[in-house]
Design an enzyme around this catalytic site. Structure first.
Site, short mmCIF file in Angstrom:
data_model
loop_
_atom_site.label_atom_id
_atom_site.label_comp_id
_atom_site.label_asym_id
_atom_site.label_seq_id
_atom_site.Cartn_x
_atom_site.Cartn_y
_atom_site.Cartn_z
N ALA A 125 0.84 -1.20 0.00
CA ALA A 125 0.00 0.00 0.00
C ALA A 125 0.87 1.24 0.00
O ALA A 125 1.37 1.68 1.05
CB ALA A 125 -0.92 -0.03 1.22
N MET A 126 1.04 1.81 -1.19
CA MET A 126 1.78 3.05 -1.33
C MET A 126 0.81 4.20 -1.62
O MET A 126 0.87 5.25 -1.02
CB MET A 126 2.80 2.93 -2.48
CG MET A 126 3.82 1.84 -2.25
SD MET A 126 4.95 1.63 -3.66
CE MET A 126 4.01 0.56 -4.72
N PRO A 129 -5.39 8.46 -1.34
CA PRO A 129 -6.39 9.20 -2.11
C PRO A 129 -5.81 10.48 -2.73
O PRO A 129 -6.16 10.84 -3.85
CB PRO A 129 -7.47 9.52 -1.06
CG PRO A 129 -7.34 8.41 -0.06
CD PRO A 129 -5.88 8.07 0.00
N PHE A 157 -6.73 2.00 -3.95
CA PHE A 157 -6.39 1.20 -5.14
C PHE A 157 -5.47 0.03 -4.78
O PHE A 157 -4.61 -0.35 -5.60
CB PHE A 157 -5.69 2.04 -6.22
CG PHE A 157 -6.42 3.27 -6.69
CD1 PHE A 157 -7.81 3.29 -6.75
CD2 PHE A 157 -5.73 4.40 -7.10
CE1 PHE A 157 -8.49 4.42 -7.21
CE2 PHE A 157 -6.39 5.53 -7.57
CZ PHE A 157 -7.77 5.55 -7.61
N ILE A 158 -5.59 -0.53 -3.59
CA ILE A 158 -4.61 -1.54 -3.19
C ILE A 158 -5.01 -2.93 -3.69
O ILE A 158 -5.99 -3.52 -3.23
CB ILE A 158 -4.39 -1.53 -1.66
CG1 ILE A 158 -4.02 -0.11 -1.20
CG2 ILE A 158 -3.32 -2.55 -1.26
CD1 ILE A 158 -2.89 0.58 -1.98
N GLU A 245 9.26 -4.79 -10.50
CA GLU A 245 7.80 -4.70 -10.66
C GLU A 245 7.46 -4.20 -12.08
O GLU A 245 6.56 -4.73 -12.75
CB GLU A 245 7.21 -3.74 -9.61
CG GLU A 245 5.72 -3.56 -9.78
CD GLU A 245 5.11 -2.60 -8.77
OE1 GLU A 245 5.80 -2.17 -7.83
OE2 GLU A 245 3.91 -2.28 -8.93
N ARG A 246 8.21 -3.21 -12.53
CA ARG A 246 7.91 -2.64 -13.86
C ARG A 246 8.23 -3.64 -14.96
O ARG A 246 7.49 -3.75 -15.95
CB ARG A 246 8.67 -1.32 -14.03
CG ARG A 246 8.05 -0.25 -13.17
CD ARG A 246 8.81 1.03 -13.04
NE ARG A 246 8.03 1.93 -12.19
CZ ARG A 246 8.50 3.02 -11.60
NH1 ARG A 246 9.76 3.37 -11.76
NH2 ARG A 246 7.70 3.76 -10.84
N GLY A 343 -17.82 -6.48 -34.26
CA GLY A 343 -18.74 -6.30 -33.13
C GLY A 343 -18.57 -7.37 -32.06
O GLY A 343 -18.77 -7.11 -30.87
N GLU A 370 3.71 8.44 -18.09
CA GLU A 370 4.35 9.77 -17.96
C GLU A 370 5.49 9.70 -16.93
O GLU A 370 6.56 10.29 -17.13
CB GLU A 370 3.33 10.83 -17.54
CG GLU A 370 2.27 11.14 -18.60
CD GLU A 370 1.24 10.03 -18.81
OE1 GLU A 370 0.99 9.27 -17.85
OE2 GLU A 370 0.71 9.90 -19.92
C1 LIG Z 1 -6.21 -1.39 -10.77
C2 LIG Z 1 -5.17 -0.65 -9.98
C3 LIG Z 1 -4.39 -1.34 -9.09
C4 LIG Z 1 -3.45 -0.67 -8.31
N1 LIG Z 1 -2.72 -1.35 -7.37
C5 LIG Z 1 -1.95 -0.66 -6.50
C6 LIG Z 1 -1.31 -1.33 -5.39
O1 LIG Z 1 -1.42 -2.55 -5.23
N2 LIG Z 1 -0.60 -0.58 -4.51
C7 LIG Z 1 -0.45 0.77 -4.65
O2 LIG Z 1 0.21 1.37 -3.82
N3 LIG Z 1 -1.01 1.42 -5.70
C8 LIG Z 1 -1.77 0.74 -6.60
N4 LIG Z 1 -2.38 1.39 -7.65
C9 LIG Z 1 -2.19 2.83 -7.77
C10 LIG Z 1 -1.35 3.24 -8.96
O3 LIG Z 1 0.00 2.89 -8.78
C11 LIG Z 1 -1.57 4.74 -9.15
O4 LIG Z 1 -2.90 4.90 -9.64
C12 LIG Z 1 -0.59 5.36 -10.12
O5 LIG Z 1 0.71 5.36 -9.56
C13 LIG Z 1 -0.96 6.79 -10.49
O6 LIG Z 1 -1.27 7.55 -9.35
P1 LIG Z 1 -2.64 8.40 -9.29
O7 LIG Z 1 -3.75 7.47 -9.66
O8 LIG Z 1 -2.72 9.08 -7.97
O9 LIG Z 1 -2.50 9.45 -10.45
P2 LIG Z 1 -1.77 10.87 -10.34
O10 LIG Z 1 -0.43 10.73 -9.74
O11 LIG Z 1 -2.73 11.83 -9.72
O12 LIG Z 1 -1.61 11.22 -11.88
C14 LIG Z 1 -2.67 11.77 -12.69
C15 LIG Z 1 -2.09 12.03 -14.08
O13 LIG Z 1 -1.03 12.96 -13.95
C16 LIG Z 1 0.12 12.44 -14.61
N5 LIG Z 1 1.33 12.91 -13.94
C17 LIG Z 1 1.69 12.71 -12.66
N6 LIG Z 1 2.90 13.22 -12.43
C18 LIG Z 1 3.32 13.75 -13.61
C19 LIG Z 1 4.49 14.42 -14.02
N7 LIG Z 1 5.52 14.65 -13.17
N8 LIG Z 1 4.59 14.82 -15.31
C20 LIG Z 1 3.57 14.60 -16.16
N9 LIG Z 1 2.44 13.97 -15.85
C21 LIG Z 1 2.31 13.53 -14.57
C22 LIG Z 1 -0.02 10.94 -14.50
O14 LIG Z 1 0.79 10.27 -15.45
C23 LIG Z 1 -1.50 10.78 -14.75
O15 LIG Z 1 -1.75 10.78 -16.12
C24 LIG Z 1 -3.28 0.72 -8.47
C25 LIG Z 1 -4.06 1.42 -9.40
C26 LIG Z 1 -4.99 0.75 -10.16
C27 LIG Z 1 -5.84 1.53 -11.12
#
Ligand SMILES: Cc1cc2nc3c(=O)[nH]c(=O)nc-3n(C[C@H](O)[C@H](O)[C@H](O)COP(=O)(O)OP(=O)(O)OC[C@H]3O[C@@H](n4cnc5c(N)ncnc54)[C@H](O)[C@@H]3O)c2cc1C
Length: 382
Positions: A125-126, A129, A157-158, A245-246, A343, A370
């Site tokens: 959990a990183m 909200p 989103f964990i 992970e990536r 379709g 990004e």
């Molecule tokens: C199905 C699902 C499973 C997930 N599982 C986990 C999990 O197990 N544990 C966990 O910790 N998280 C999890 N996540 C969270 C996920 O890692 C985050 O949603 C992701 O890192 C993006 O963060 P955010 O949603 O807060 O978007 P934001 O950080 O708010 O970004 C919104 C937009 O701004 C852009 N943006 C942000 N910074 C920049 C920048 N410097 N320059 C240009 N553009 C930028 C982003 O690319 C994006 O398009 C999960 C998410 C989903 C949808």
């Protein structure tokens, strides 16, 4: 193109994993998607065939394998079967590596046997909200109080958050730091700790067999013995582990896109349009030929990154390149393969529709496209 990174042992393992997936995953996937999570006993079944403990030392019931190539085989085969098991893959591919890398001896004795025998399920959990990409800004706090930390905050989103027995939580342990990347720590929270609760299983457009939850921590007393690694050093630990992970996300992206091409080829051979097989039209051949070429390019990148990972030399920017390229390829390829289905491709009973919905998130989680570009641009001096 012939791949050179696998041995005969990997090939034999691949065959047994493929049979397991055909028997235990493919027929059950629709039910799991309906339920919104994978049943706990699935982790026991995968443990029985040795998948869970591949990299856990033998003394704790694991396989004691250093290489990530056997794991790769598992996640490729899941993808080739047009499946995605988010919670399961995060448990073994994302969370377990933190335990393998950072547990002390006492923690190893406490947790490794449960990972190896499927008794323990984990998540990380990183995200919060208010914070996702900018992890140094997390608002969750852990304040030292005697032998415990008092943890307060919320995560969202964990993946696996409903099923998890152990959750690695990123929290700020020190506010008085010049660099906000300092003073962050990883704490292992256990399912039954008072003050820890999870919200509902969030509704997603894809990855429906994976439970995704909001987590809440209100004055949770986490014993200091559940600190993972060194206090205040979490940012560096994340930076180190995010590369694997990536790369895992890139592997799955290519495998599911490969499944999409196979489905499209099969469909194009069966479907008649204007009185002849769809596969006979030059456009169909050319579109699928482009897809196959993009997959081959992605595979070369992933295989090179896997060799670097096993050698302990995978640079964060190279992992970011693999994720960026392969997830963007996945999106293009699956979209084109859906188009070949017409379709029918939009109907959820066709696996291509599930692949399309599942694929959307790979450009978001594990760091967005990004963020990958930011990591890569730093590596070229920008
Ligand atoms: C199905 C699902 C499973 C997930 N599982 C986990 C999990 O197990 N544990 C966990 O910790 N998280 C999890 N996540 C969270 C996920 O890692 C985050 O949603 C992701 O890192 C993006 O963060 P955010 O949603 O807060 O978007 P934001 O950080 O708010 O970004 C919104 C937009 O701004 C852009 N943006 C942000 N910074 C920049 C920048 N410097 N320059 C240009 N553009 C930028 C982003 O690319 C994006 O398009 C999960 C998410 C989903 C949808």
């Amino acid at each position: 193109m012939k791949r050179t990174i696998f041995s005969e042992d990997h090939d034999a393992f691949r065959e047994s994993v493929r049979q397991f997936i055909a028997k235990e995953i493919v027929p059950n996937l629709p039910d799991w998607e309906e339920q919104g999570c994978i049943p706990r006993d699935f982790y026991k079944k995968t443990a029985e065939i040795g998948i869970n403990g591949l990299q856990i030392p033998e003394e704790f019931g694991g396989g004691g394998i250093d290489s990530f190539l056997f794991n790769t085989v598992v996640y490729e085969e899941i993808g080739y079967a047009a499946a995605s098991l988010g919670g399961f893959q995060v448990h073994l591919n994302t969370v377990l590596p933190y335990f393998l890398e950072y547990c002390n001896d006492e923690q190893r004795r406490r947790w490794f046997p449960g990972f190896a025998d499927g008794g323990l399920v984990s998540s990380i959990a990183m995200t919060e909200p208010g914070i996702g990409s900018d992890l140094a800004g997390v608002a969750t706090t852990a304040v030292r109080d005697g032998d415990d930390y008092i943890l307060n905050g919320a995560k969202t989103f964990i993946t696996g958050g409903i099923n998890a027995d152990l959750v690695i939580v990123l929290a700020r342990t020190d506010k008085d730091v010049e660099n906000r990347r300092d003073g962050l720590s990883l704490l292992v929270v256990e399912r039954d700790m008072p003050g820890f609760s999870h919200g509902r299983n969030l509704h997603k457009i894809g990855m429906k067999s994976s439970d995704t939850a909001e987590l809440s921590f209100v004055d949770v007393r986490v014993p200091a013995r559940n600190l993972l690694g060194e206090e205040g050093r979490a940012f560096g630990m994340l930076g180190h582990n995010l590369s694997q992970e990536r790369l895992s996300i890139a592997i799955t992206a290519l495998a599911t896109a490969t499944a999409a091409v196979n489905l499209a080829v099969e469909y194009a051979q069966e479907r008649l349009v204007f009185g002849k097989p769809l596969a006979g039209f030059q456009n169909t051949k050319f579109v699928l030929a482009e897809c196959a070429t993009e997959l081959a390019a992605g595979q070369a990148l992933v295989d090179q990154a896997l060799v670097a990972l096993d050698a302990g030399e995978l640079a964060p920017a190279d992992a970011a390149k693999a994720k960026l390229f392969c997830t963007e390829v996945q999106a293009r390829v699956i979209d084109k393969c859906l188009q070949v289905h017409g379709g029918y491709g939009y109907m959820t009973e066709y696996p291509i529709a599930r692949l399309y919905a599942d694929a959307r998130v790979t450009r978001i989680f594990g760091g967005t496209s990004e963020v990958m570009k930011s990591v890569i641009s730093k590596s070229i001096g920008l």
